[in-house]
Design an enzyme around this catalytic site. Sequence first.
Site, PDB file in Angstrom:
ATOM      1  N   HIS A   1       6.045   9.332   0.088  1.00 22.99           N
ATOM      2  CA  HIS A   1       5.118   8.120   0.427  1.00 22.99           C
ATOM      3  C   HIS A   1       3.858   8.265   1.036  1.00 22.99           C
ATOM      4  O   HIS A   1       3.810   8.318   2.421  1.00 22.99           O
ATOM      5  CB  HIS A   1       5.884   6.864   0.859  1.00 22.99           C
ATOM      6  CG  HIS A   1       5.512   5.484   1.040  1.00 22.99           C
ATOM      7  ND1 HIS A   1       5.512   4.749   2.124  1.00 22.99           N
ATOM      8  CD2 HIS A   1       4.519   4.951   0.141  1.00 22.99           C
ATOM      9  CE1 HIS A   1       4.857   3.454   1.970  1.00 22.99           C
ATOM     10  NE2 HIS A   1       4.289   3.519   0.981  1.00 22.99           N
TER      11      HIS A   1
ATOM     12  N   GLU B   1       5.637   9.437   4.370  1.00 24.95           N
ATOM     13  CA  GLU B   1       6.879   9.519   4.497  1.00 24.95           C
ATOM     14  C   GLU B   1       7.825  10.149   3.181  1.00 24.95           C
ATOM     15  O   GLU B   1       7.377  10.174   2.093  1.00 24.95           O
ATOM     16  CB  GLU B   1       7.450   8.020   4.406  1.00 24.95           C
ATOM     17  CG  GLU B   1       6.965   7.110   5.522  1.00 24.95           C
ATOM     18  CD  GLU B   1       7.450   5.718   5.423  1.00 24.95           C
ATOM     19  OE1 GLU B   1       7.555   5.011   6.467  1.00 24.95           O
ATOM     20  OE2 GLU B   1       7.346   5.241   4.288  1.00 24.95           O
TER      21      GLU B   1
ATOM     22  N   SER C   1       6.486   2.455  -2.626  1.00 22.92           N
ATOM     23  CA  SER C   1       6.475   2.082  -1.382  1.00 22.92           C
ATOM     24  C   SER C   1       7.717   1.272  -1.081  1.00 22.92           C
ATOM     25  O   SER C   1       7.979   1.107   0.117  1.00 22.92           O
ATOM     26  CB  SER C   1       5.244   0.897  -1.128  1.00 22.92           C
ATOM     27  OG  SER C   1       4.088   1.559  -1.706  1.00 22.92           O
TER      28      SER C   1
ATOM     29  N   ASN D   1       6.873   0.472   6.145  1.00 21.70           N
ATOM     30  CA  ASN D   1       6.945  -1.183   5.797  1.00 21.70           C
ATOM     31  C   ASN D   1       7.941  -1.936   6.097  1.00 21.70           C
ATOM     32  O   ASN D   1       7.830  -2.961   6.101  1.00 21.70           O
ATOM     33  CB  ASN D   1       7.154  -0.977   4.213  1.00 21.70           C
ATOM     34  CG  ASN D   1       5.664  -0.888   3.654  1.00 21.70           C
ATOM     35  OD1 ASN D   1       4.558  -1.031   4.053  1.00 21.70           O
ATOM     36  ND2 ASN D   1       5.576  -0.163   2.398  1.00 21.70           N
TER      37      ASN D   1
END
Length: 379
Positions: A141, A153, A120, A192
């Site tokens: 991801h 992702e 992540s 994120n």
Amino acid sequence: MSVKNITVLGSGVMGHGIAQVSAMSGYNVVLRDIDQQFLDKAMEKIRWSLEKLVSKEKITKAESDAIIGRITTKVDLGEAVKSADLVIEAVPEIMDLKMKVYAELDKVANSSTVFASNTSTLPITEIANTTSRPERFIGIHFFNPPQLMKLVEVIPGQKTAQDVVQMTVDYVKSVKKEPVICKKDVPGFIVNRLFIPMVHEACWLKQRQNLTMEQIDSAVKFKMGFPMGIFELADFTGMDVIHKATIELQIRDKKVIFPHPDVEKLFNEKKLGQKTGEGFYKYSDDKYERVQLDENLASKCNPIDLVANILNNAAWLVTNKASDIAEIEKAANLGLGLKKPIFDTAREFGIKNIVDELNGLARKYGQFYEPDPLIVSMQ
Ligand code: NAD
């Protein structure tokens, strides 16, 4: 380049889900962990999930059996990867551990095998460069839980070959997910980078304006199009994940987050969120429980600082050529559940107001708050 055989390293929260969605789309999957008991637990979870799909008549019992039949479990790494076209690594988010796993893997895998990390927050290029095949290494991801979350992702490292990017995108689509390519290996990738800083910013907003969490969360939900409040989302994600991500993002880029001490404090007190019964909020048991949020509470909070924060990070991604507005909105919609595009919310608050707010915050609290050139140019 075609993929038939996939090996998933790590059978935890993410690994077993990735194995399941891959097998459901017809891939032969080997699931590898360091102990057979972890693998047995993972298979139990996969069976439970498939049984639910059978009971809802989404798949037949025969299909469920065939899916299970496509997954084998292995502890021996060499055995696990000997036929793999693609290895998806989902071992714990610890750089030294990942490096160790890749060093072993690199020795036993065929030279043509592609390595994809589900990290992540760790830098793809840095991990890739510890292997003999950085051009055949990529970030993939998935979001939690992989069985339900549509977004994946895809993050090429600096040396990742174009055909490996294409193969990864094709694989993601084949498992009925939506790929969003993060064109540069930037800290936090896309989602994120938007989410983790906002948790800290919400803590600052609470402190600076003496607001309650319920007021802020209501404003986030009713004025920013989030499916739930930001403190709620943080509790749902887990303070361990947020704290670890904060550290990783901070190491690589001081401009991403203005860390608020409450996150580390909750982590140290083991108040990790829903899963421990307390995080920002208290929960009466470990069942998923929602906080009472409403429009009246929302009216007590102007979340312009939060809108400014998420917009500034979105703009940073565009300015730094990691993504574009359409892809960021797609990632925010599928990864964070945003019902309203970030740039639309920002326009509702007024781009000029946001730039003024950021300049004011920068004067008070430092250059972290300086507006990105993109939003300055949008006024
Ligand atoms: P987890 O702790 O649930 O599972 C990790 C598994 O890896 C465990 O079963 C562990 O026994 C196993 N493992 C440890 N060393 C291993 C090795 N050498 N070979 C094979 N298996 C090994 O972790 P997780 O939450 O599934 O996270 C895995 C990765 O996915 C991390 O990089 C994490 O950042 C990322 N991720 C997690 C989430 C999430 O919400 N949990 C979401 C997206 C991405």
